[in-house]
Design an enzyme around this catalytic site. Structure first.
Site, PDB file in Angstrom:
ATOM      1  N   GLN A 149       3.243  -4.613 -15.771  1.00 14.91           N
ATOM      2  CA  GLN A 149       2.578  -4.304 -14.734  1.00 14.91           C
ATOM      3  C   GLN A 149       1.090  -4.977 -14.617  1.00 14.91           C
ATOM      4  O   GLN A 149       0.541  -4.757 -13.595  1.00 14.91           O
ATOM      5  CB  GLN A 149       2.273  -2.799 -14.858  1.00 14.91           C
ATOM      6  CG  GLN A 149       3.828  -2.037 -14.956  1.00 14.91           C
ATOM      7  CD  GLN A 149       3.382  -0.308 -14.947  1.00 14.91           C
ATOM      8  OE1 GLN A 149       2.559   0.176 -14.676  1.00 14.91           O
ATOM      9  NE2 GLN A 149       4.734   0.200 -15.347  1.00 14.91           N
ATOM     10  N   CYS A 150       0.825  -5.723 -15.703  1.00 19.48           N
ATOM     11  CA  CYS A 150      -0.556  -6.158 -15.558  1.00 19.48           C
ATOM     12  C   CYS A 150      -0.412  -7.433 -14.649  1.00 19.48           C
ATOM     13  O   CYS A 150       0.526  -8.149 -14.544  1.00 19.48           O
ATOM     14  CB  CYS A 150      -0.782  -7.009 -16.989  1.00 19.48           C
ATOM     15  SG  CYS A 150      -1.049  -5.773 -18.209  1.00 19.48           S
ATOM     16  N   THR A 197       0.728  -9.616  12.327  1.00 11.13           N
ATOM     17  CA  THR A 197      -0.640  -9.561  12.748  1.00 11.13           C
ATOM     18  C   THR A 197      -1.085 -10.450  13.856  1.00 11.13           C
ATOM     19  O   THR A 197      -1.551 -10.518  14.711  1.00 11.13           O
ATOM     20  CB  THR A 197      -1.642  -8.977  11.888  1.00 11.13           C
ATOM     21  OG1 THR A 197      -1.243  -7.791  11.577  1.00 11.13           O
ATOM     22  CG2 THR A 197      -3.023  -8.844  12.219  1.00 11.13           C
ATOM     23  N   THR A 238       1.583 -10.244   7.013  1.00 10.30           N
ATOM     24  CA  THR A 238       1.133 -10.608   5.622  1.00 10.30           C
ATOM     25  C   THR A 238       1.753  -9.709   4.624  1.00 10.30           C
ATOM     26  O   THR A 238       1.670  -9.867   3.486  1.00 10.30           O
ATOM     27  CB  THR A 238      -0.499 -10.405   5.514  1.00 10.30           C
ATOM     28  OG1 THR A 238      -0.807  -9.227   6.102  1.00 10.30           O
ATOM     29  CG2 THR A 238      -1.198 -11.474   6.498  1.00 10.30           C
ATOM     30  N   ASP A 239       2.089  -8.231   5.039  1.00  3.01           N
ATOM     31  CA  ASP A 239       2.650  -7.567   4.146  1.00  3.01           C
ATOM     32  C   ASP A 239       3.644  -7.677   3.347  1.00  3.01           C
ATOM     33  O   ASP A 239       3.514  -7.598   1.928  1.00  3.01           O
ATOM     34  CB  ASP A 239       3.069  -6.067   4.912  1.00  3.01           C
ATOM     35  CG  ASP A 239       1.799  -5.189   5.536  1.00  3.01           C
ATOM     36  OD1 ASP A 239       0.641  -5.489   4.810  1.00  3.01           O
ATOM     37  OD2 ASP A 239       2.156  -4.597   6.360  1.00  3.01           O
ATOM     38  N   ASP A 241       6.967  -6.298  12.478  1.00  2.88           N
ATOM     39  CA  ASP A 241       6.040  -6.285  11.553  1.00  2.88           C
ATOM     40  C   ASP A 241       6.695  -6.509  10.125  1.00  2.88           C
ATOM     41  O   ASP A 241       7.994  -6.033  10.001  1.00  2.88           O
ATOM     42  CB  ASP A 241       5.921  -4.787  11.633  1.00  2.88           C
ATOM     43  CG  ASP A 241       4.608  -4.235  10.622  1.00  2.88           C
ATOM     44  OD1 ASP A 241       3.509  -3.992  11.477  1.00  2.88           O
ATOM     45  OD2 ASP A 241       4.724  -4.643   9.454  1.00  2.88           O
ATOM     46  N   SER A 242       6.217  -7.188   9.318  1.00  3.27           N
ATOM     47  CA  SER A 242       7.048  -7.687   8.073  1.00  3.27           C
ATOM     48  C   SER A 242       7.189  -6.416   7.037  1.00  3.27           C
ATOM     49  O   SER A 242       7.928  -6.587   6.192  1.00  3.27           O
ATOM     50  CB  SER A 242       6.417  -8.662   7.301  1.00  3.27           C
ATOM     51  OG  SER A 242       5.163  -8.326   6.625  1.00  3.27           O
ATOM     52  N   SER A 243       6.703  -5.423   7.515  1.00  2.00           N
ATOM     53  CA  SER A 243       6.895  -4.169   6.536  1.00  2.00           C
ATOM     54  C   SER A 243       8.387  -3.847   6.785  1.00  2.00           C
ATOM     55  O   SER A 243       8.973  -3.226   5.931  1.00  2.00           O
ATOM     56  CB  SER A 243       6.019  -2.870   6.726  1.00  2.00           C
ATOM     57  OG  SER A 243       6.094  -2.659   8.224  1.00  2.00           O
TER      58      SER A 243
HETATM   59  N1  ASP Z   1       1.842  -4.998   9.061  1.00  2.00           N
HETATM   60  C1  ASP Z   1       1.705  -6.433   9.319  1.00  2.00           C
HETATM   61  C2  ASP Z   1       2.841  -7.396   8.806  1.00  2.00           C
HETATM   62  O1  ASP Z   1       2.857  -7.594   7.735  1.00  2.00           O
HETATM   63  C3  ASP Z   1       0.429  -6.819   8.494  1.00  2.00           C
HETATM   64  C4  ASP Z   1       0.008  -8.248   8.683  1.00  2.00           C
HETATM   65  O2  ASP Z   1       0.379  -9.262   9.373  1.00  2.00           O
HETATM   66  O3  ASP Z   1      -1.270  -8.732   8.190  1.00  2.00           O
HETATM   67  O4  ASP Z   1       3.598  -7.495   9.813  1.00  2.00           O
END
Ligand code: ASP
Length: 350
Positions: free
Chosen positions: A288-289, A19, A99-100, A67-69
């Site tokens: 899982q906690c 992002t 961030t993902d 996109d890191s996803s």
């Molecule tokens: N979908 C974005 C990614 O991980 C989300 C982000 O960067 O906040 O690339």
């Protein structure tokens, strides 16, 4: 790589996607380019005193920012190689990442850069650099400051005024700017007013000595599902576990079990775990906690895990366990050594 003092060299900023550098497109936000000029324009809006404290930096963009996803273990490996090659010429490196899956990449880099002698800081943003009220500029400024801190000798995540140990970090909020935490390890540093403060006693530099011993194995054979993540739910059946673990392509698995390290006392389920470890698959369990550790065998309900040869992941994050399994399985070592190294803290992950 060199071990000489490096604080007078510039910082390398690597934009791999996410992002922070994204721009609007008809299909939604997508990775943008021109990061060098965009970052310099954004940093030029800081008050002059803060601009004066910024280190010199060089910006490089990945050929195809993502996109890191979409990231896989092969992306972690590619990034590891890029950084290892560049590192001798820089005081430190800042990785601008989505961030993902930022926490997964940070954990993987930590295992690849054992004995690191300068900072590698991973950051990103919840909003694009040019968006109103974006957190991007503050995160980049924070990362740049810590990237020239010679006492910081590890992979860290800088986000929302805080500096976390990379291998202990998790994304815990999908919207807030303050999205990251390291639930089982204190902050390595933080912003206080206009200053950045490092807590060196918490850093790896104080906890482990020795020459850099980077390990950059080939993750590609594991990138297509070689390590699975299996989260228990009430009523999980042995046949469901079998669907994952009996597949030859699965060489290891992270199990997320109950509380302090418990699983149902179901002989079929435990038998399936024992069969997998008997075949040389590397299985490790965490809770899982979000906070706390597992103590496998403390309850009768956890005894079966120990008997099935499942390793304790202690208080590690899912990100730290899965990337460690990938890292160990990618290297030529026997099962015994792999298990020993899993149980040994390599980079402050447990
Ligand atoms: N979908 C974005 C990614 O991980 C989300 C982000 O960067 O906040 O690339």
């Amino acid at each position: 790589m060199t071990t000489s003092s490096s604080a007078d060299r510039p910082v390398l900023i690597l934009y791999v996607g996410g992002t922070l550098g994204m721009v609007a497109s008809p299909r939604g936000l997508t990775a943008g380019d021109n990061m060098d000029s965009r970052l310099r324009s954004a940093l030029a809006t800081l008050p002059p005193t803060r601009q004066a404290h910024l280190p010199a930096f060089v910006v490089e963009e990945a050929d195809k920012p993502i996109d890191s996803s979409a990231a896989t273990a092969s992306d972690w490996q590619r990034l590891g190689h890029t950084i290892a090659k560049a590192l001798p010429d820089y005081a430190g490196v800042v990785v601008l990442h989505g961030t993902d899956t930022l926490a997964w990449t940070a954990a993987s880099l930590a295992y690849q850069f054992q004995g690191l002698d300068r900072p590698v800081i991973v950051t990103g943003a919840m909003l694009p650099l040019e968006a109103p009220d974006s957190d991007a500029l503050a995160n980049v400024e924070l990362a740049l400051h810590f990237a020239t801190e010679p006492r910081l000798q590890e992979v860290a995540v800088a986000f929302a005024d805080k500096l976390f140990r990379g291998v202990c970090t998790r994304k815990l909020h999908s919207e807030a700017a303050d999205a990251f935490a390291s639930p089982n390890y204190p902050l390595l540093g933080e912003r206080v007013g206009d200053d950045t403060v490092l807590y060196p006693a918490r850093g790896l530099e104080a906890q482990q000595r020795g020459a850099p011993r980077f390990e950059l194995p080939d993750y590609a054979p594991l990138a297509a599902g070689g390590v699975a993540r299996i989260v228990l739910w009430p009523g999980i059946q042995a046949w469901q576990l079998a669907a994952w673990l009996e597949d030859d392509r699965v060489q290891g698995a992270l199990l997320e079990v109950w509380g302090g390290g418990n699983v149902p006392e179901d002989p079929a389920l435990l038998g399936m775990l024992a069969k997998a470890t008997g075949e040389g698959k590397l299985l490790a369990a965490i809770s899982q906690c979000t906070q706390g550790s597992v103590a496998i065998g403390q309850y009768a309900a956890g005894q079966g895990l120990a008997e099935a040869g499942v390793l304790s992941g202690d208080g590690m994050t899912p990100e730290a366990v899965l990337t460690k399994l990938v890292h160990l399985l990618a290297q030529p070592m026997d099962d015994r050594e792999r298990r020993r190294r899993f149980l040994t803290p390599l980079v402050g992950e447990r």
